[in-house]
Motif scaffolding. Structure first.
Motif, PDB file in Angstrom:
ATOM      1  N   SER A  46       0.827  -1.214   0.000  1.00 46.95           N
ATOM      2  CA  SER A  46       0.000   0.000   0.000  1.00 46.95           C
ATOM      3  C   SER A  46       0.856   1.257   0.000  1.00 46.95           C
ATOM      4  O   SER A  46       0.551   2.236  -0.686  1.00 46.95           O
ATOM      5  CB  SER A  46      -0.927   0.000   1.218  1.00 46.95           C
ATOM      6  N   TYR A  47       1.919   1.232   0.779  1.00 40.61           N
ATOM      7  CA  TYR A  47       2.829   2.376   0.862  1.00 40.61           C
ATOM      8  C   TYR A  47       3.422   2.694  -0.500  1.00 40.61           C
ATOM      9  O   TYR A  47       3.525   3.848  -0.893  1.00 40.61           O
ATOM     10  CB  TYR A  47       3.927   2.038   1.879  1.00 40.61           C
ATOM     11  N   ARG A  48       3.800   1.653  -1.223  1.00 40.31           N
ATOM     12  CA  ARG A  48       4.423   1.818  -2.539  1.00 40.31           C
ATOM     13  C   ARG A  48       3.532   2.580  -3.501  1.00 40.31           C
ATOM     14  O   ARG A  48       4.007   3.407  -4.284  1.00 40.31           O
ATOM     15  CB  ARG A  48       4.765   0.434  -3.107  1.00 40.31           C
ATOM     16  N   LYS A  49       2.247   2.313  -3.451  1.00 40.16           N
ATOM     17  CA  LYS A  49       1.310   2.937  -4.391  1.00 40.16           C
ATOM     18  C   LYS A  49       1.268   4.462  -4.235  1.00 40.16           C
ATOM     19  O   LYS A  49       0.975   5.174  -5.186  1.00 40.16           O
ATOM     20  CB  LYS A  49      -0.093   2.371  -4.183  1.00 40.16           C
ATOM     21  N   ILE A  50       1.555   4.925  -3.041  1.00 40.37           N
ATOM     22  CA  ILE A  50       1.500   6.365  -2.787  1.00 40.37           C
ATOM     23  C   ILE A  50       2.544   7.105  -3.615  1.00 40.37           C
ATOM     24  O   ILE A  50       2.281   8.179  -4.164  1.00 40.37           O
ATOM     25  CB  ILE A  50       1.728   6.653  -1.284  1.00 40.37           C
ATOM     26  N   PHE A  51       3.730   6.505  -3.749  1.00 41.98           N
ATOM     27  CA  PHE A  51       4.859   7.214  -4.333  1.00 41.98           C
ATOM     28  C   PHE A  51       5.242   6.750  -5.745  1.00 41.98           C
ATOM     29  O   PHE A  51       5.985   7.441  -6.432  1.00 41.98           O
ATOM     30  CB  PHE A  51       6.082   7.076  -3.420  1.00 41.98           C
ATOM     31  N   LEU A  52       4.743   5.600  -6.161  1.00 39.81           N
ATOM     32  CA  LEU A  52       5.154   5.084  -7.456  1.00 39.81           C
ATOM     33  C   LEU A  52       4.033   5.082  -8.492  1.00 39.81           C
ATOM     34  O   LEU A  52       3.990   4.253  -9.392  1.00 39.81           O
ATOM     35  CB  LEU A  52       5.742   3.668  -7.305  1.00 39.81           C
ATOM     36  N   ASP A  53       3.140   6.022  -8.347  1.00 34.93           N
ATOM     37  CA  ASP A  53       2.140   6.195  -9.388  1.00 34.93           C
ATOM     38  C   ASP A  53       2.802   6.828 -10.611  1.00 34.93           C
ATOM     39  O   ASP A  53       3.845   7.470 -10.519  1.00 34.93           O
ATOM     40  CB  ASP A  53       1.001   7.094  -8.885  1.00 34.93           C
ATOM     41  N   GLY A  54       2.207   6.657 -11.760  1.00 37.14           N
ATOM     42  CA  GLY A  54       2.793   7.162 -12.989  1.00 37.14           C
ATOM     43  C   GLY A  54       2.983   8.665 -13.012  1.00 37.14           C
ATOM     44  O   GLY A  54       3.947   9.178 -13.582  1.00 37.14           O
ATOM     45  N   LYS A  55       2.080   9.382 -12.367  1.00 38.64           N
ATOM     46  CA  LYS A  55       2.160  10.844 -12.385  1.00 38.64           C
ATOM     47  C   LYS A  55       3.420  11.344 -11.684  1.00 38.64           C
ATOM     48  O   LYS A  55       4.070  12.272 -12.156  1.00 38.64           O
ATOM     49  CB  LYS A  55       0.917  11.445 -11.732  1.00 38.64           C
ATOM     50  N   ARG A  56       3.767  10.739 -10.557  1.00 41.27           N
ATOM     51  CA  ARG A  56       4.920  11.228  -9.813  1.00 41.27           C
ATOM     52  C   ARG A  56       6.207  10.993 -10.599  1.00 41.27           C
ATOM     53  O   ARG A  56       7.106  11.820 -10.586  1.00 41.27           O
ATOM     54  CB  ARG A  56       5.016  10.579  -8.436  1.00 41.27           C
TER      55      ARG A  56
END
Length: 338
Positions: free
Chosen positions: A83-93
């Motif tokens: 879950s933590y990973r999804k916060i920072f590794l989305d395509g937009k970032r």
């Protein structure tokens, strides 16, 4: 770095702060709090601050319950890696990271050459911390640090120290201590430096004799790179590698310490085989994370440990590393198409 601001032994905290006295006399602030009075007395004795100005300043500092609520539930303690990973590794970032890289290419190349830190690591840190300067915090730093120093006993000592550093840096930088904003923990600027980190590692990277990490991207980039260099970043060395696990392994070596306490060779003998060749003598920690497809094992090498000096969290370090890799891939792909 800013010696020209230190020649006078006694400088005003902020221009015109004495004019606040009449207005703040009736304000509900921290000036009467016993811990605030103790800090004021120490700052007067140790740093030649004005007691009257500090009283006026702390009368304007406000307790923020939302800060106390936020610090009690950091994401690292409530989320699993998947879950933590999804916060920072989305395509937009990652995409915005490529844009930030292109917009600040000269500064990133210069910082990388001077400090030996890859541009993608610098960009990823700024991306994880503030979305490249888009979210740098909305709390007044004075409110955040005062709230945590005086009303959060669990970490009062740490935040009192940071509050002292904040008062010193605003005097050195000739900044208004009531104006600067940051996170709920008092972190500031593009790279979210705590006041002590600012005073130790922030650099004037554009030569104007002021280290401005709030508005000057060049100074912010140089400061992040200097932070990593000063914490021992080793140029050209890997950061972390995935490891396979033998089925018959018994025991628990994972997540014992952020600091590498094993060698790659000893972990290999224990049943953890790096999927990328790494010298057996390299120091390593064993990282265990719960990913979307199950348990993941990683060998955290020296540079992985350096990333945890920025934030003492394995998940944070992994997020920075994986975001950096994603940014590098997209940046290289965009350059090939150009």
């Amino acid at each position: 770095m800013m010696e020209r601001f230190k020649k006078t032994a006694k400088l005003s905290l902020v221009m015109g702060v004495s004019l606040l006295s009449a207005v703040t006399a009736q304000a509900k602030g921290y000036e009467q709090h016993p811990l605030a009075q103790k800090l004021i007395a120490e700052m007067v004795a140790e740093d030649d601050f004005s007691k009257e100005e500090l009283n006026a300043l702390f009368s304007q500092a406000e307790k923020k319950q939302s800060i106390l609520d936020a610090i009690s539930r950091p994401a690292e303690r409530t989320l699993q890696w998947k879950s933590y990973r999804k916060i920072f590794l989305d395509g937009k970032r990652a995409g915005k990271g490529v844009e930030f890289w292109k917009e600040n290419q000269a500064a990133l190349e210069e910082a990388s050459e001077k400090y030996g830190v890859p541009p993608e690591i610098i960009v990823a840190i700024i991306g994880v911390e503030t979305r490249y300067g888009r979210i740098m915090g909305s709390y007044r730093v004075l409110d955040a640090l005062s709230t945590l120093a005086f009303d959060y006993p669990k970490r009062s000592k740490f935040f009192t120290k940071e509050l002292k550093h904040y008062l010193r840096l605003t005097r050195e930088q000739q900044q208004n201590p009531l104006a600067l904003k940051g996170s709920y923990a008092g972190a500031m600027g593009y790279g979210q430096f705590m006041p002590s980190s600012f005073r130790a590692y922030a650099v004037d990277f554009d030569g104007d004799e002021i280290a401005d990490i709030w508005k000057n991207k060049r100074d912010a980039i140089g400061s992040v790179a200097n932070y990593f260099k000063r914490h021992g970043w080793r140029q050209g060395e890997p950061v972390v590698v995935r490891a396979g696990l033998e089925k018959n392994f018994q025991g628990d070596l994972a997540n014992q310490s952020l600091k590498p306490k094993y060698t790659v060779g000893s972990l290999r003998e224990a049943g953890f085989t790096p999927l990328v060749d790494v010298p057996a003598e390299n120091s390593s920690s064993l990282v265990k994370l719960e990913g979307a497809k199950g348990t993941e094992y990683w060998l955290g090498l020296h540079n992985f440990y350096v990333i945890t000096r920025y934030n003492h969290s394995r998940m944070y370090a992994m997020a920075v590393y994986q975001l950096a890799q994603k940014i590098r891939q997209q940046y290289d792909a965009a350059n090939k198409q150009a």
